[in-house]
Design a protein around this motif. Structure first.
Motif, PDB file in Angstrom:
ATOM      1  N   TYR A   1       0.287   4.506   7.142  1.00  0.00           N
ATOM      2  CA  TYR A   1       0.874   3.401   6.394  1.00  0.00           C
ATOM      3  C   TYR A   1       2.176   2.885   6.997  1.00  0.00           C
ATOM      4  O   TYR A   1       3.009   2.314   6.288  1.00  0.00           O
ATOM      5  CB  TYR A   1       1.117   3.796   4.928  1.00  0.00           C
ATOM      6  CG  TYR A   1      -0.097   4.284   4.196  1.00  0.00           C
ATOM      7  CD1 TYR A   1      -1.259   3.518   4.146  1.00  0.00           C
ATOM      8  CD2 TYR A   1      -0.100   5.513   3.552  1.00  0.00           C
ATOM      9  CE1 TYR A   1      -2.385   3.963   3.471  1.00  0.00           C
ATOM     10  CE2 TYR A   1      -1.230   5.966   2.876  1.00  0.00           C
ATOM     11  CZ  TYR A   1      -2.368   5.184   2.842  1.00  0.00           C
ATOM     12  OH  TYR A   1      -3.479   5.632   2.170  1.00  0.00           O
TER      13      TYR A   1
ATOM     14  N   LEU B   1       2.605  -2.450   8.104  1.00  0.00           N
ATOM     15  CA  LEU B   1       2.823  -3.016   6.775  1.00  0.00           C
ATOM     16  C   LEU B   1       1.623  -3.830   6.310  1.00  0.00           C
ATOM     17  O   LEU B   1       0.776  -4.224   7.093  1.00  0.00           O
ATOM     18  CB  LEU B   1       4.074  -3.896   6.783  1.00  0.00           C
ATOM     19  CG  LEU B   1       5.360  -3.209   7.279  1.00  0.00           C
ATOM     20  CD1 LEU B   1       6.510  -4.200   7.233  1.00  0.00           C
ATOM     21  CD2 LEU B   1       5.663  -1.990   6.432  1.00  0.00           C
ATOM     22  N   GLY B   2       1.568  -4.095   5.031  1.00  0.00           N
ATOM     23  CA  GLY B   2       0.543  -4.987   4.512  1.00  0.00           C
ATOM     24  C   GLY B   2      -0.236  -4.448   3.334  1.00  0.00           C
ATOM     25  O   GLY B   2      -1.182  -5.087   2.896  1.00  0.00           O
TER      26      GLY B   2
ATOM     27  N   ASP C   1      -0.050  -2.385  -0.644  1.00  0.00           N
ATOM     28  CA  ASP C   1       0.722  -1.844  -1.763  1.00  0.00           C
ATOM     29  C   ASP C   1       0.086  -0.512  -2.134  1.00  0.00           C
ATOM     30  O   ASP C   1      -1.120  -0.439  -2.395  1.00  0.00           O
ATOM     31  CB  ASP C   1       0.682  -2.791  -2.963  1.00  0.00           C
ATOM     32  CG  ASP C   1       1.504  -4.038  -2.722  1.00  0.00           C
ATOM     33  OD1 ASP C   1       2.646  -3.900  -2.244  1.00  0.00           O
ATOM     34  OD2 ASP C   1       0.996  -5.138  -2.991  1.00  0.00           O
TER      35      ASP C   1
ATOM     36  N   ARG D   1       6.948   2.906   3.906  1.00  0.00           N
ATOM     37  CA  ARG D   1       5.498   2.742   4.010  1.00  0.00           C
ATOM     38  C   ARG D   1       4.920   1.883   2.887  1.00  0.00           C
ATOM     39  O   ARG D   1       3.707   1.818   2.731  1.00  0.00           O
ATOM     40  CB  ARG D   1       4.847   4.127   4.046  1.00  0.00           C
ATOM     41  CG  ARG D   1       5.082   4.806   5.399  1.00  0.00           C
ATOM     42  CD  ARG D   1       4.738   6.279   5.387  1.00  0.00           C
ATOM     43  NE  ARG D   1       4.665   6.816   6.729  1.00  0.00           N
ATOM     44  CZ  ARG D   1       5.704   7.248   7.446  1.00  0.00           C
ATOM     45  NH1 ARG D   1       6.921   7.199   6.912  1.00  0.00           N
ATOM     46  NH2 ARG D   1       5.541   7.716   8.665  1.00  0.00           N
ATOM     47  N   ARG D   2       5.799   1.235   2.141  1.00  0.00           N
ATOM     48  CA  ARG D   2       5.333   0.361   1.070  1.00  0.00           C
ATOM     49  C   ARG D   2       5.686  -1.079   1.402  1.00  0.00           C
ATOM     50  O   ARG D   2       6.744  -1.363   1.973  1.00  0.00           O
ATOM     51  CB  ARG D   2       5.964   0.774  -0.261  1.00  0.00           C
ATOM     52  CG  ARG D   2       5.756   2.237  -0.592  1.00  0.00           C
ATOM     53  CD  ARG D   2       6.413   2.629  -1.902  1.00  0.00           C
ATOM     54  NE  ARG D   2       5.605   2.237  -3.040  1.00  0.00           N
ATOM     55  CZ  ARG D   2       5.982   2.392  -4.303  1.00  0.00           C
ATOM     56  NH1 ARG D   2       7.174   2.907  -4.568  1.00  0.00           N
ATOM     57  NH2 ARG D   2       5.193   2.043  -5.299  1.00  0.00           N
ATOM     58  N   ARG D   3       4.790  -1.993   1.055  1.00  0.00           N
ATOM     59  CA  ARG D   3       5.049  -3.409   1.330  1.00  0.00           C
ATOM     60  C   ARG D   3       6.345  -3.854   0.664  1.00  0.00           C
ATOM     61  O   ARG D   3       7.162  -4.564   1.259  1.00  0.00           O
ATOM     62  CB  ARG D   3       3.885  -4.260   0.819  1.00  0.00           C
ATOM     63  CG  ARG D   3       4.132  -5.758   0.991  1.00  0.00           C
ATOM     64  CD  ARG D   3       3.035  -6.569   0.349  1.00  0.00           C
ATOM     65  NE  ARG D   3       1.772  -6.430   1.061  1.00  0.00           N
ATOM     66  CZ  ARG D   3       0.626  -6.972   0.636  1.00  0.00           C
ATOM     67  NH1 ARG D   3       0.599  -7.640  -0.511  1.00  0.00           N
ATOM     68  NH2 ARG D   3      -0.474  -6.818   1.338  1.00  0.00           N
ATOM     69  N   THR D   4       6.526  -3.438  -0.576  1.00  0.00           N
ATOM     70  CA  THR D   4       7.777  -3.724  -1.288  1.00  0.00           C
ATOM     71  C   THR D   4       8.464  -2.402  -1.565  1.00  0.00           C
ATOM     72  O   THR D   4       8.133  -1.709  -2.537  1.00  0.00           O
ATOM     73  CB  THR D   4       7.489  -4.462  -2.609  1.00  0.00           C
ATOM     74  OG1 THR D   4       6.719  -5.640  -2.345  1.00  0.00           O
ATOM     75  CG2 THR D   4       8.785  -4.854  -3.298  1.00  0.00           C
TER      76      THR D   4
ATOM     77  N   HIS E   1      13.335  -4.376   6.630  1.00  0.00           N
ATOM     78  CA  HIS E   1      12.531  -3.454   5.829  1.00  0.00           C
ATOM     79  C   HIS E   1      13.315  -2.175   5.535  1.00  0.00           C
ATOM     80  O   HIS E   1      13.240  -1.634   4.426  1.00  0.00           O
ATOM     81  CB  HIS E   1      11.233  -3.139   6.558  1.00  0.00           C
ATOM     82  CG  HIS E   1      10.165  -2.593   5.671  1.00  0.00           C
ATOM     83  ND1 HIS E   1       9.644  -3.296   4.605  1.00  0.00           N
ATOM     84  CD2 HIS E   1       9.522  -1.395   5.669  1.00  0.00           C
ATOM     85  CE1 HIS E   1       8.730  -2.574   3.999  1.00  0.00           C
ATOM     86  NE2 HIS E   1       8.638  -1.409   4.616  1.00  0.00           N
TER      87      HIS E   1
END
Length: 370
Positions: free
Chosen positions: A17, A20-21, A23, A51-54, A355
């Protein structure tokens, strides 16, 4: 099957992960990574957030407090946050090495195998259904004259005498109380905790989880990640052999390794992303999984810049899946030092730095490259 390292690294970035991309929840990330090293809690939290999109700073702590993830001494004797099922498996395998029964361990830490066995029984009783600070736990133990002489070692922040108890499933870390470390029993923290399985039953769980994130890999690299090669080589090789058709042997530029058969076609079809740029934090699993001694991932000439004194693992710059430098934060500046003096693509590096800022709750950094 023949693979290139560029394919392997691109596949690992996706499996872990880093690319990115998506959730995804905290527990899923921890499970996929086979745990995150948590000697430094902030580093473990950063590994998850990146490792999280947000990114959500601090998202690991509620999972630890709620028992969906447990913190304990595990791989290589270091603290990790682990999914409970994998924790039980790796603890079983690490404990099967019986390192506390070796004369060198006894001379260093001053406890006999019989005393360790007695401590396991005592701690299991003391922590039954409760959470105690380190001082409270040690005070309860040394009240027994049999353990009085071990008090200083039990109070040590390094936890050397407590690790064998963790490896036998007698204790784990409890929810933090401010800056105070706490301990409890896994059965108290984890709903449905079933204890540690037999090592032969645990091996398939641990090996397949490891290969699902860090494959293709060898039995030796698995054991280096797990126990610093403390297990008998013949036993580890038997565990791999007994997986049979679950594993497929591949050739990566002359290195024979194993991958899960279910991932073999996907790996073979992977198109390398040789210019992708990522910034990963200190003690990140991307390097700890295969180990800093893997010269395909980290050139030997630069290993000392990543694996530093006192076991510190630097934050890393990853380009195309290879470790290409290190980075650090000073105030509002994020400074990147590349191994070869090259300049990563500015837009990609700025996106990676943004990020990182989001993952630690910072408004943003000015990026400098040396």
């Amino acid at each position: 099957m023949h693979l290139t390292w560029d394919q392997v690294f691109t596949w690992r970035l996706r499996r872990q992960y880093v690319t990115l991309g998506v959730d995804i929840g905290v527990t899923e990330i921890v499970e996929r990574l086979c745990g995150v090293q948590a000697q430094v809690t902030a580093a473990a939290d950063l590994a998850v957030a990146l490792r999280r999109r947000t990114p959500e700073p601090g998202a690991l702590l509620p999972e630890l407090a709620g028992g969906t993830v447990m913190k304990t001494w595990a791989m290589r004797g270091t603290l990790h946050a682990l999914a409970p099922e994998l924790a039980a498996a790796v603890l079983s395998l690490i404990g099967s090495a019986r390192t506390w029964e070796k004369p060198t361990w006894q001379r260093t830490f001053g406890a006999s195998p019989a005393e360790v066995a007695a401590l396991v029984d005592a701690v299991s009783q003391v922590l039954d259904g409760v959470v105690l600070s380190r001082d409270e736990l040690v005070d309860a133990l040394v009240a027994d004259p049999a353990f009085h002489r071990l008090g200083a070692e039990l109070r040590s922040g390094w936890g050397a005498l407590l690790k064998p108890l963790a490896w036998q499933g007698a204790l784990c870390h409890g929810p933090a109380q401010g800056n105070r470390v706490t301990f409890t029993s896994p059965s108290h923290l984890i709903r449905g905790w079933r204890g540690l399985p037999d090592p032969d039953a645990a091996a398939p769980v641990a090996i397949t989880a490891y290969l699902g994130a860090y494959g293709p890999a060898t039995p030796e690299s698995f054991d280096a990640w797990l126990s610093r090669n403390s297990l008998k080589k013949t036993v580890v090789r038997r565990w791999f052999s007994e997986l049979g058709e679950v594993l497929t042997e591949v050739d990566i530029a002359g290195r024979r390794s194993y991958v899960l058969t279910e991932h073999a076609d996907e790996l073979a079809a992977t198109e390398p992303l040789c210019t992708s740029v990522h910034l990963l934090g200190a003690f990140d699993q991307y390097v700890l999984g295969p180990g800093t001694g893997d010269t395909e991932l980290l050139p030997a000439a630069h290993r000392a810049r990543v694996s530093r004194a006192a076991g510190w693992i630097s934050p890393i710059l990853v380009i195309g899946g290879r470790i290409a430098g290190t980075w650090e934060i000073g105030g509002n500046d994020l400074s990147v030092t590349t191994f070869d003096g090259s300049l990563p693509p500015t837009r990609d590096l700025k996106a990676a730095a943004d990020h990182v800022a989001a993952a630690i709750g910072h408004s943003g950094f000015a990026v400098h490259v040396a």
